[in-house]
Write an enzyme that holds these catalytic residues in place. Structure first.
Site, PDB file in Angstrom:
ATOM      1  N   LYS A 128      82.053  31.414 -34.212  1.00 53.02           N
ATOM      2  CA  LYS A 128      81.242  32.499 -33.717  1.00 53.02           C
ATOM      3  C   LYS A 128      81.179  33.665 -34.856  1.00 53.02           C
ATOM      4  CE  LYS A 128      82.790  36.361 -31.949  1.00 53.02           C
ATOM      5  NZ  LYS A 128      83.492  37.353 -31.552  1.00 53.02           N
ATOM      6  N   ASP A 164      79.928  34.531 -27.726  1.00 56.71           N
ATOM      7  CA  ASP A 164      80.938  35.453 -27.384  1.00 56.71           C
ATOM      8  C   ASP A 164      81.300  35.574 -25.655  1.00 56.71           C
ATOM      9  OD1 ASP A 164      79.236  36.701 -26.236  1.00 56.71           O
ATOM     10  OD2 ASP A 164      78.999  38.435 -27.620  1.00 56.71           O
TER      11      ASP A 164
END
Length: 211
Positions: A121, A139
């Site tokens: 991420k 997220d």
């Protein structure tokens, strides 16, 4: 999962709805973004922005972070979760960037995730926002909205990333990530999703079940 035609319609609506969608972390330089994203793990962007407002006045370059005193740095970020691990990772990450990458933040996934504290991420956020390289950053907001829409049935961020990549055109990955995230922040919230005012509810599995 959605077919590509339906996915494209959803993303187009989101793009029109949130034309100014962006990362909510405040930064001015690539290293500031990398540090902010590392700090944001299991912590709100609002909290991170409060911390970095002061932190970035003192630490401006990769060298500044690499030469930071660990105990002092820990105290400077102690209001974010897991601050001790994050402090150690940020300092070591910057030292490796200097030693192995000549002070430049890597521009590819493999090198980025080799750095301490950097997962897919974090790497995706850096690639998208610094290098404009198509990436999907999963997220908490992207995960929740993707699940509710029916883009994925997984809870695993890596699988969600793969599922989204199969349904969304690569050229739209960056914008799609940001607009899906905005939808999660302002409409498709965790406890009380605002399905009644959501303009993609007709394509949403969750909304259809609720109705």
């Amino acid at each position: 999962m959605k077919d590509k035609k339906t996915a494209d319609k959803v993303i187009k609506i989101l793009e029109d709805t949130y034309p100014d969608a962006r990362t909510m972390l405040n930064y001015k330089t690539p290293i500031q973004l990398l540090v902010a994203v590392i700090l944001s793990a299991q912590c709100t962007d609002e909290r991170v922005n409060k911390v970095t407002a002061e932190l970035f006045k003192k630490y401006k370059t990769v060298n500044d972070f690499a030469s930071a005193n660990l105990m002092v740095f820990e105290q400077e970020i102690n209001s974010v979760g897991f601050y001790q691990n994050k402090a150690k990772n940020i300092i070591n990450c910057c030292r490796i960037i200097i030693e192995k990458f000549k002070g430049k933040i890597p521009d590819n996934m493999d090198d980025l995730i080799s750095l301490p504290g950097v997962g897919r991420k974090t790497a995706s956020v850096v690639l998208a926002n610094i290098y404009n390289i198509p990436s999907i950053a999963v997220d908490t907001h992207v995960r929740r909205v993707s699940q509710r829409l029916g883009f994925t049935s997984s809870d695993n961020p890596d699988i969600i990333e793969k599922d989204l990549s199969l349904q969304i055109e690569k050229s739209k990955w960056i914008k799609a990530t940001k607009t899906i995230g905005f939808c999660g922040r302002y409409i498709c919230q965790a406890r009380k999703p605002k399905c009644d005012i959501c303009n993609i509810r007709q394509y949403c599995d969750y909304a259809n079940i609720r109705n």
